[in-house]
Enzyme design. Sequence first.
Site, PDB file in Angstrom:
ATOM      1  N   HIS A 205       0.843  -1.197   0.000  1.00 19.05           N
ATOM      2  CA  HIS A 205       0.000   0.000   0.000  1.00 19.05           C
ATOM      3  C   HIS A 205       0.878   1.248   0.000  1.00 19.05           C
ATOM      4  O   HIS A 205       2.072   1.169   0.258  1.00 19.05           O
ATOM      5  CB  HIS A 205      -0.908   0.028   1.239  1.00 19.05           C
ATOM      6  CG  HIS A 205      -0.139   0.196   2.521  1.00 19.05           C
ATOM      7  ND1 HIS A 205       0.577  -0.833   3.097  1.00 19.05           N
ATOM      8  CD2 HIS A 205       0.053   1.276   3.337  1.00 19.05           C
ATOM      9  CE1 HIS A 205       1.164  -0.403   4.199  1.00 19.05           C
ATOM     10  NE2 HIS A 205       0.868   0.876   4.367  1.00 19.05           N
ATOM     11  N   ASP A 207       0.887   5.197   1.872  1.00 18.75           N
ATOM     12  CA  ASP A 207       0.254   5.886   3.000  1.00 18.75           C
ATOM     13  C   ASP A 207      -0.466   7.131   2.474  1.00 18.75           C
ATOM     14  O   ASP A 207       0.108   7.887   1.690  1.00 18.75           O
ATOM     15  CB  ASP A 207       1.309   6.288   4.044  1.00 18.75           C
ATOM     16  CG  ASP A 207       1.952   5.065   4.697  1.00 18.75           C
ATOM     17  OD1 ASP A 207       1.359   3.967   4.638  1.00 18.75           O
ATOM     18  OD2 ASP A 207       3.062   5.209   5.263  1.00 18.75           O
ATOM     19  N   HIS A 262       4.805   0.082  -0.152  1.00 11.94           N
ATOM     20  CA  HIS A 262       5.596  -0.743   0.756  1.00 11.94           C
ATOM     21  C   HIS A 262       4.732  -1.845   1.351  1.00 11.94           C
ATOM     22  O   HIS A 262       3.497  -1.797   1.246  1.00 11.94           O
ATOM     23  CB  HIS A 262       6.241   0.124   1.845  1.00 11.94           C
ATOM     24  CG  HIS A 262       5.271   0.958   2.628  1.00 11.94           C
ATOM     25  ND1 HIS A 262       4.621   2.063   2.106  1.00 11.94           N
ATOM     26  CD2 HIS A 262       4.804   0.846   3.899  1.00 11.94           C
ATOM     27  CE1 HIS A 262       3.821   2.587   3.017  1.00 11.94           C
ATOM     28  NE2 HIS A 262       3.909   1.866   4.120  1.00 11.94           N
ATOM     29  N   ARG A 272       8.460  -8.809  15.022  1.00 17.32           N
ATOM     30  CA  ARG A 272       8.802  -7.459  14.582  1.00 17.32           C
ATOM     31  C   ARG A 272       7.838  -6.495  15.264  1.00 17.32           C
ATOM     32  O   ARG A 272       6.617  -6.738  15.277  1.00 17.32           O
ATOM     33  CB  ARG A 272       8.677  -7.366  13.057  1.00 17.32           C
ATOM     34  CG  ARG A 272       8.903  -5.968  12.509  1.00 17.32           C
ATOM     35  CD  ARG A 272       8.823  -5.947  10.988  1.00 17.32           C
ATOM     36  NE  ARG A 272       8.625  -4.591  10.506  1.00 17.32           N
ATOM     37  CZ  ARG A 272       9.596  -3.773  10.094  1.00 17.32           C
ATOM     38  NH1 ARG A 272      10.841  -4.195  10.066  1.00 17.32           N
ATOM     39  NH2 ARG A 272       9.322  -2.548   9.694  1.00 17.32           N
TER      40      ARG A 272
END
Length: 329
Positions: A205, A207, A262, A272
């Site tokens: 996607h 941002d 990204h 993570r």
Amino acid sequence: MVVVAKPAIEQFSVMKTCKPTTFFPGIPIIDLSKPDSKSLLVKACEEFGFFKVINHGVPTEFISKLETEAIKFFSLPLTEKEKAGPPDPIGYGNKSIGPNGDVGWVEYLLLPTNPEFNYQRFVSIFGGNPERFCCALNDYVSAVKKMGCEILELLADGLDIQPRNVFSKLLMDEHSDSVFRLNHYPPYPELQDMNGSNLIGFGEHTDPQIISVLRSNNTSGLQISLRDGNWISVPPDQNSFFINVGDSLQVMTNGKFKSVRHRVLANSLKSRVSMIYFGGPPLSELIAPLPSLMEGEDSLYKEFTWFEYKKSAYKSRLADNRLGLFEKV
Ligand code: GA4
């Protein structure tokens, strides 16, 4: 014995990658303490819409305190965490992203950035004492917002536009519609036996906001898409910040800067944890190219307010090209 069902992996996107993940060495690294940073910043936004910053001035203590609070939160039993959900759009979410059916191997907290926000709904989760969490959050958000604004001012300088706060004033505005996200990508050990397969943690996607400031622990997973469409892996660095150009900055620069596509892949062995500040404008703000950047060019975009863009974004799927609807034909 209580058996907890593991969700079927088929629900999630598993990707076969032909190449083993190798880290891309060419990501721009900008040293904010150096006098030449403004031209390097402009170049990075034009070429990648993405870069890493060092000597950023955000105190390590603020980073580690918030990370500790985030780990504490994500370690709570699911039933406790769910008390802070569903994300509507603020709140706790687990595997489901946005309102339109996107899923990923991730759990998260979406939070507003204004210090006056009422954390009532989180009180029971923090044993009736959310102060420690809130303080850590406020200290961290103020520091990354300051750094984000400094970057936006250097970008304005680098583009030769005045006043130098044309972009940063939108984040500084008391009505700025910014959000903060804590993500936890649990490990997925079965991946080791799935030769070469990858599991999507957070699907591809861009941002929607102006700028995103990301910090993660030392676990890999973040990938960005280059202009040629190839995906590259970003080497993790817990001491630096990664900056994404958002769709709104792409429009304000009439496409000179590109918002970066990204995604995050799950790791087979390590968790993570990432923390992201999404700097957005006030809802009523008109998002349009700055006249001084047009030099006789026409705007590539129809005029819209951030409210209109956001409304349209929440009707979209994660991977959609959201700006497409606002491009002039
Ligand atoms: C992507 C950037 C931010 O994480 C976010 C996301 C939001 C959400 O998770 O609720 C969205 C996504 C993001 C873009 C399209 C819509 C909205 C999920 C989704 C499918 C908080 C944001 O502002 O936009």
